[in-house]
Design a protein around this motif. Structure first.
Motif, PDB file in Angstrom:
ATOM      1  N   LEU A 288      -3.726  -0.337  -4.672  1.00  0.00           N
ATOM      2  CA  LEU A 288      -3.205  -0.632  -6.009  1.00  0.00           C
ATOM      3  C   LEU A 288      -4.229  -0.296  -7.079  1.00  0.00           C
ATOM      4  CD1 LEU A 288      -1.152  -3.960  -5.858  1.00  0.00           C
ATOM      5  CD2 LEU A 288      -0.415  -1.757  -6.788  1.00  0.00           C
ATOM      6  N   TYR A 289      -5.512  -0.564  -6.797  1.00  0.00           N
ATOM      7  CA  TYR A 289      -6.535  -0.170  -7.774  1.00  0.00           C
ATOM      8  C   TYR A 289      -6.517   1.342  -7.976  1.00  0.00           C
ATOM      9  CZ  TYR A 289     -10.724   1.346  -9.961  1.00  0.00           C
ATOM     10  OH  TYR A 289     -11.571   1.994 -10.821  1.00  0.00           O
ATOM     11  N   GLU A 290      -6.507   2.092  -6.893  1.00  0.00           N
ATOM     12  CA  GLU A 290      -6.544   3.549  -7.023  1.00  0.00           C
ATOM     13  C   GLU A 290      -5.276   4.104  -7.669  1.00  0.00           C
ATOM     14  OE1 GLU A 290      -9.604   5.708  -4.334  1.00  0.00           O
ATOM     15  OE2 GLU A 290      -7.879   5.165  -3.102  1.00  0.00           O
TER      16      GLU A 290
ATOM     17  N   ALA B  35       5.701  -0.722  -9.756  1.00  0.00           N
ATOM     18  CA  ALA B  35       6.108  -2.044 -10.240  1.00  0.00           C
ATOM     19  C   ALA B  35       6.454  -2.960  -9.076  1.00  0.00           C
ATOM     20  CB  ALA B  35       7.301  -1.905 -11.191  1.00  0.00           C
ATOM     21  N   ALA B  36       7.149  -2.418  -8.079  1.00  0.00           N
ATOM     22  CA  ALA B  36       7.518  -3.227  -6.905  1.00  0.00           C
ATOM     23  C   ALA B  36       6.272  -3.629  -6.120  1.00  0.00           C
ATOM     24  CB  ALA B  36       8.480  -2.447  -6.012  1.00  0.00           C
ATOM     25  N   ALA B  37       5.327  -2.703  -5.979  1.00  0.00           N
ATOM     26  CA  ALA B  37       4.081  -3.015  -5.272  1.00  0.00           C
ATOM     27  C   ALA B  37       3.308  -4.100  -6.011  1.00  0.00           C
ATOM     28  CB  ALA B  37       3.227  -1.752  -5.136  1.00  0.00           C
TER      29      ALA B  37
ATOM     30  N   GLU C  31       0.829  -1.209   0.000  1.00  0.00           N
ATOM     31  CA  GLU C  31       0.000   0.000   0.000  1.00  0.00           C
ATOM     32  C   GLU C  31       0.860   1.253   0.000  1.00  0.00           C
ATOM     33  OE1 GLU C  31      -3.679   2.137   2.406  1.00  0.00           O
ATOM     34  OE2 GLU C  31      -3.187   0.041   2.811  1.00  0.00           O
ATOM     35  N   ALA C  32       1.916   1.267   0.805  1.00  0.00           N
ATOM     36  CA  ALA C  32       2.793   2.440   0.878  1.00  0.00           C
ATOM     37  C   ALA C  32       3.464   2.700  -0.472  1.00  0.00           C
ATOM     38  CB  ALA C  32       3.848   2.236   1.962  1.00  0.00           C
ATOM     39  N   LEU C  33       3.951   1.650  -1.123  1.00  0.00           N
ATOM     40  CA  LEU C  33       4.614   1.824  -2.418  1.00  0.00           C
ATOM     41  C   LEU C  33       3.619   2.238  -3.496  1.00  0.00           C
ATOM     42  CD1 LEU C  33       7.030  -1.225  -2.294  1.00  0.00           C
ATOM     43  CD2 LEU C  33       7.733   1.164  -2.530  1.00  0.00           C
TER      44      LEU C  33
END
Length: 680
Positions: free
Chosen positions: A487-489, A439-441, A423-425
């Protein structure tokens, strides 16, 4: 000869595999021996980055004399609290009831039925520093077990009943009086350290949920003091020794009030939560320093804490070569030797507080006693020139530090903590326009969903060296679901929204209390323990119920699902007692309550599929701090389906231009051009 821990995957348990103590991992073998032999259980709980856990191991568990006594009289079980937070919760509650405080290493004595009757934390091997010796404690416990067993068992029954009552979390009242957030803010104002930032005095921890609440309160009330508290706290932390000025990332906490001397261990969850704080603060204030901290911390995670398959490792120790902080501290002669130029070296030492006498046991922890602009004024140079010079110096020291012996690392991958970091990334990548972080997330999310999920679609809690194990807890589901929503947002790929919804459906099925509301920490088919907890209080990480309620509220509002909103509200109501009496201790639940109480907005951006302005518009939306706004995108003539169908149906670009559709409090406003919406 190694003991039974040699077959475990946890680095913490493996650290104890060569102790002379005949350790068992938690499991049926150990419990059966205790029942058959009617021996008390010595349960020792810790984690790999815990300094005092290492001390107690060296002093007591490596002592042949103490080991012989333990082996003769107890069934000894060693537990990694990060692998088994369910056990840690229950028996930490017991230790706190017995002693009035808790911590690690945790040392608890249980009946063969797993009921606690005595406990504590660290004890030295023999009496010293005003504490009884571990040898004395062991003999006293065995004396009680041998000669006063009925009394010990009675004590264990009383404690167990109390633990079950605490764990149930039954609310005396379902009323949540108005003004809970205001009350929490006033409590923060009272404990705020005006000089050094943060709350209370030493030791000082990053209270990330507090920062989140204050930022939300500022948006709602425009209370300048809330923003001031956030700004001073984030500024002082990022300038202090708790922050790694060379490699990025934050240590666990500061032992002093001014953030100078950290407990040097670095935890994945702290860094994830702090990245989220600094991202939100940057979105609100646009202060470049906050973006710099976000980038440096995310780069640290990608560089030093990312598994080759994409998941994130758990912790780095405080110790290296047997000394706490050795990896991080400096002496002036080292810096002069590395930087070469005498003037530059002197300036670097002056700016970063490196002196002959040192600020930590004769050495120096890098820190900034004041903003760089003030140093530039004192040194009669421009801030830009000094910043470049200091950046070059930090890079030289960073390269040299890589040749040092690194602290030990716990490289297990936990689903819950990975959720926080994903979430942070995702937030950082969206806010800063940094594809590497997104990409990492994304890679980490795929890793957890593919490698840490069983054949039935149920999450597993921990993974290391190719093996995932242990049924997941509420934190795993709620944190990971929150990460999927983020990630969706960040990407507007509806796949992540589907995963968020699926994870919460599993959590509702297996963790939700249909009678009293709220979520249990363990699933309905989890191993039977002496208590089944509901957690509403935050610790160093958000409460599982607070996170679950917020995810349900966001998901319910975005996709228009009233049942999800009902469950979110019921979860908050189940924690009503906590919000009444100790709102500040349940910041995450309070955030969920705030989100439910306020109308918020659902904003849809509709664009043509070939519109080149899409990235720029999305970037502008992501650069704003909008804690109560939910975003979605409809591209071209694609027929909306699945969860987003009701939200996106009929929303098309007007006159071929990017168009914003905003809905608030069950009412939709007339569509407007994206340009006019963003400029308003």
């Amino acid at each position: 000869m190694p003991n039974r821990l040699e077959h475990e995957s946890s680095p913490y348990l493996l650290q104890h595999a060569n102790n002379p103590v005949d350790w068992f991992p938690w499991g049926e073998e150990a419990l059966e021996v205790a029942r058959d032999q009617q021996k008390p259980i010595f349960l020792s709980i810790g984690y790999s980055a815990c300094h005092w856990c290492h001390v107690m191991e060296h002093e007591s568990f490596e002592s042949q004399e103490i080991a012989d006594y333990l082996n003769a009289h107890f069934v000894c079980i060693k537990v990694d609290r990060e692998e088994r937070p369910d056990l840690d919760q229950i028996y930490m509650n017991a230790v706190q009831l017995l002693t009035g405080h808790g911590g690690w290493p945790m040392s608890v004595f249980l009946t063969p039925e797993l009921k606690p009757f005595f406990g504590g934390t660290y004890w030295p091997p023999t009496a010293s520093r005003g504490m009884p010796g571990f040898d004395q404690v062991l003999r006293a416990v065995i004396d009680a077990w041998t000669n006063r067993r009925e009394m010990a068992q009675q004590q264990s029954e009383i404690l167990t009943e109390r633990l079950q009552s605490i764990g149930a979390g039954a609310a005396e009242s379902t009323e949540i009086p108005p003004g809970r957030i205001g009350m929490a803010v006033r409590q923060m104002e009272q404990s705020f350290d005006e000089r050094h930032g943060g709350f209370g005095q030493a030791p000082k921890f990053p209270h990330t949920m507090n920062v989140d609440l204050l930022l939300r309160n500022y948006v709602e009330t425009r209370n300048e003091h809330s923003l001031k508290i956030v700004a001073i706290t984030l500024d002082k932390m990022s300038r202090g020794g708790i922050y790694d000025h060379l490699g990025g990332g934050f240590a666990r906490y500061s032992v002093d009030a001014k953030w100078l001397v950290p407990h040097f261990e670095k935890m994945l969850y702290d860094n994830a939560l702090l990245v989220s704080n600094y991202v939100d603060a940057f979105r609100l204030t646009k202060f470049p320093r906050y973006a710099q901290v976000v980038r440096e911390t995310c780069d640290y995670i990608l560089r030093d804490m990312t598994d080759e398959l994409g998941g994130f490792h758990s912790t780095e120790d405080a110790d290296s070569e047997g000394e706490e902080g050795k990896f991080y501290v400096w002496e002036p002669h080292e810096i002069h030797q590395l930087l070469g130029d005498e003037t530059i070296a002197q300036r670097f030492c002056y700016v970063y507080d490196v002196t002959e006498s040192g600020n930590f046991e004769g050495h120096s922890i890098l820190n900034l006693k004041q903003p760089l602009a003030q140093f530039a004024e004192e040194l009669q140079t421009s801030e830009e020139e000094l910043a470049e010079e200091m950046a070059n110096g930090r890079q030289v020291l960073f390269n040299a530090r890589y040749d040092r012996v690194r602290p030990g690392k716990d490289d297990k991958i936990l689903a819950s903590w990975n959720g926080l970091m994903i979430e942070a990334l995702a937030k950082a990548g969206a806010a800063l326009g940094e594809p590497r972080y997104l990409a990492a997330a994304t890679q980490a999310a795929k890793f957890v969903l593919e490698k840490m999920t069983d054949a039935n679609g149920r999450l597993l809690h921990t993974y290391r060296h190719g093996k995932a194990k242990l049924p997941a807890y509420l934190d795993d589901y709620s944190y990971l679901a929150s990460a999927m929503f983020a990630l969706y947002e960040a990407t507007f790929d509806a796949t992540w929204l589907d995963e968020c919804h699926r994870l919460m459906q599993v959590a509702i099925e297996h963790f939700y209390d249909q009678e009293e509301g709220g979520f249990f920490y363990t699933a309905d088919d989890h191993e039977a323990l002496i208590a089944r907890n509901k957690d509403f209080y935050d610790n160093s990480i958000p409460s599982g119920n607070g996170m679950a309620a917020l995810v349900l509220a966001k998901l319910g509002k975005l996709i228009g699902d009233n049942e999800l909103l009902r469950l979110a509200e019921a979860t908050v109501v189940a924690g009503a007692d906590v919000l009444q009496k100790h709102p500040l201790a349940a910041g995450q639940l309070l955030i969920a309550y705030d989100f439910l109480q306020n109308p918020g907005k659902q904003v849809v951006l509709a664009v043509e599929s070939d519109d080149p302005s899409l990235p720029a518009i999305v970037g502008q939306l992501h650069s704003q701090y909008l804690p109560r706004t939910l975003l979605a995108v409809q591209v071209g003539d694609t027929q909306p389906s699945g969860l987003l169908q009701s939200l996106l149906e009929g929303k098309k670009p007007q006159a071929g231009e990017p168009t914003i559709y905003a809905c608030e409090n069950f009412q939709c406003q007339a569509p407007v051009s994206a340009a006019s919406y963003l400029s308003s």
